[in-house]
Design a protein around this motif. Structure first.
Motif, short mmCIF file in Angstrom:
data_model
loop_
_atom_site.label_atom_id
_atom_site.label_comp_id
_atom_site.label_asym_id
_atom_site.label_seq_id
_atom_site.Cartn_x
_atom_site.Cartn_y
_atom_site.Cartn_z
N LEU A 50 -11.60 -5.20 4.49
CA LEU A 50 -12.31 -6.11 3.63
C LEU A 50 -12.69 -7.41 4.35
O LEU A 50 -13.83 -7.87 4.21
N VAL A 53 -15.80 -6.74 6.43
CA VAL A 53 -16.97 -6.51 5.59
C VAL A 53 -17.45 -7.83 4.99
O VAL A 53 -18.65 -8.13 4.99
N LEU A 54 -16.51 -8.64 4.49
CA LEU A 54 -16.88 -9.93 3.91
C LEU A 54 -17.49 -10.86 4.95
O LEU A 54 -18.43 -11.61 4.66
N SER A 118 -24.02 2.88 1.49
CA SER A 118 -23.58 2.44 0.16
C SER A 118 -22.54 3.36 -0.47
O SER A 118 -21.56 2.88 -1.04
N ILE A 121 -19.22 2.79 1.35
CA ILE A 121 -18.67 1.47 1.04
C ILE A 121 -18.13 1.46 -0.39
O ILE A 121 -17.05 0.91 -0.64
N ASP A 122 -18.87 2.07 -1.32
CA ASP A 122 -18.40 2.12 -2.70
C ASP A 122 -17.12 2.94 -2.84
O ASP A 122 -16.28 2.64 -3.68
N PHE A 125 -14.53 0.33 -1.16
CA PHE A 125 -14.46 -0.93 -1.90
C PHE A 125 -15.34 -0.81 -3.14
O PHE A 125 -16.49 -1.27 -3.13
N LEU A 128 -18.28 -3.40 -4.70
CA LEU A 128 -18.52 -4.57 -3.84
C LEU A 128 -20.00 -4.81 -3.60
O LEU A 128 -20.51 -5.91 -3.85
N LEU A 129 -20.71 -3.80 -3.12
CA LEU A 129 -22.13 -3.99 -2.80
C LEU A 129 -22.95 -4.29 -4.05
O LEU A 129 -23.83 -5.16 -4.01
N SER A 130 -22.67 -3.61 -5.16
CA SER A 130 -23.44 -3.89 -6.38
C SER A 130 -23.20 -5.31 -6.86
O SER A 130 -24.12 -5.97 -7.33
N ALA A 131 -21.97 -5.81 -6.71
CA ALA A 131 -21.67 -7.20 -7.09
C ALA A 131 -22.42 -8.18 -6.18
O ALA A 131 -22.96 -9.18 -6.65
N VAL A 132 -22.47 -7.87 -4.90
CA VAL A 132 -23.17 -8.74 -3.96
C VAL A 132 -24.66 -8.75 -4.29
O VAL A 132 -25.28 -9.82 -4.37
#
Length: 142
Positions: A50, A53-54, A118, A121-122, A125, A128-132
């Protein structure tokens, strides 16, 4: 001119320090094409962290690249995504995204094509990507 002792000391430092080679340990093996060019390496999904990635998500230029890959066609070449930086800096951003596991890069002749990872990653995590993408106005031209 370095002496033999200095050269031996440097070799020992390089091999024992981890450094470059240590960070490459958990990468998928790379393929070498007929033209001698290497296929870019990618981390395995289970090795993604994480913080890494962040960190990759912390730059507006990298967010723009991810947004274009998210909304565009699959397998966009590096040059198809307009980023307001020098070519060498854009190359660095693609490398950070690839090493963080956010994109997959494949070589087609002399062109590098990028795809957002995606689903992977989903799986690692969730959300995560949808929130970003919901919270950052990536689509706005700044």
């Amino acid at each position: 001119s370095p002496t033999e002792r200095d050269r031996r000391r440097n070799r020992e430092r390089k091999s024992s320090s981890g450094g470059f080679f240590e960070s490459r340990r958990n990468l998928e093996p790379s393929a070498v094409h007929n033209d001698g060019m290497r296929e870019p390496t990618h981390p395995r999904v289970e090795d993604l962290t994480l913080p890494q990635v962040l960190h990759a998500l912390s730059d507006p230029c990298r967010l723009r690249i991810l947004w274009k890959l998210h909304t565009g066609e699959d397998g966009l070449p590096c040059g198809a995504i307009d980023v307001p930086v020098a070519k060498s800096t854009a190359t660095h951003h693609y490398k950070v995204l690839r090493e963080a596991g956010l994109i997959r890069t494949r070589r087609e002749g002399t062109v590098l094509r990028n795809t957002l990872r995606s689903e992977e990653i989903d799986a690692r995590f969730p959300g995560l990507l949808s929130a970003v993408f919901r919270s950052v106005p990536c689509g706005d031209e700044r």
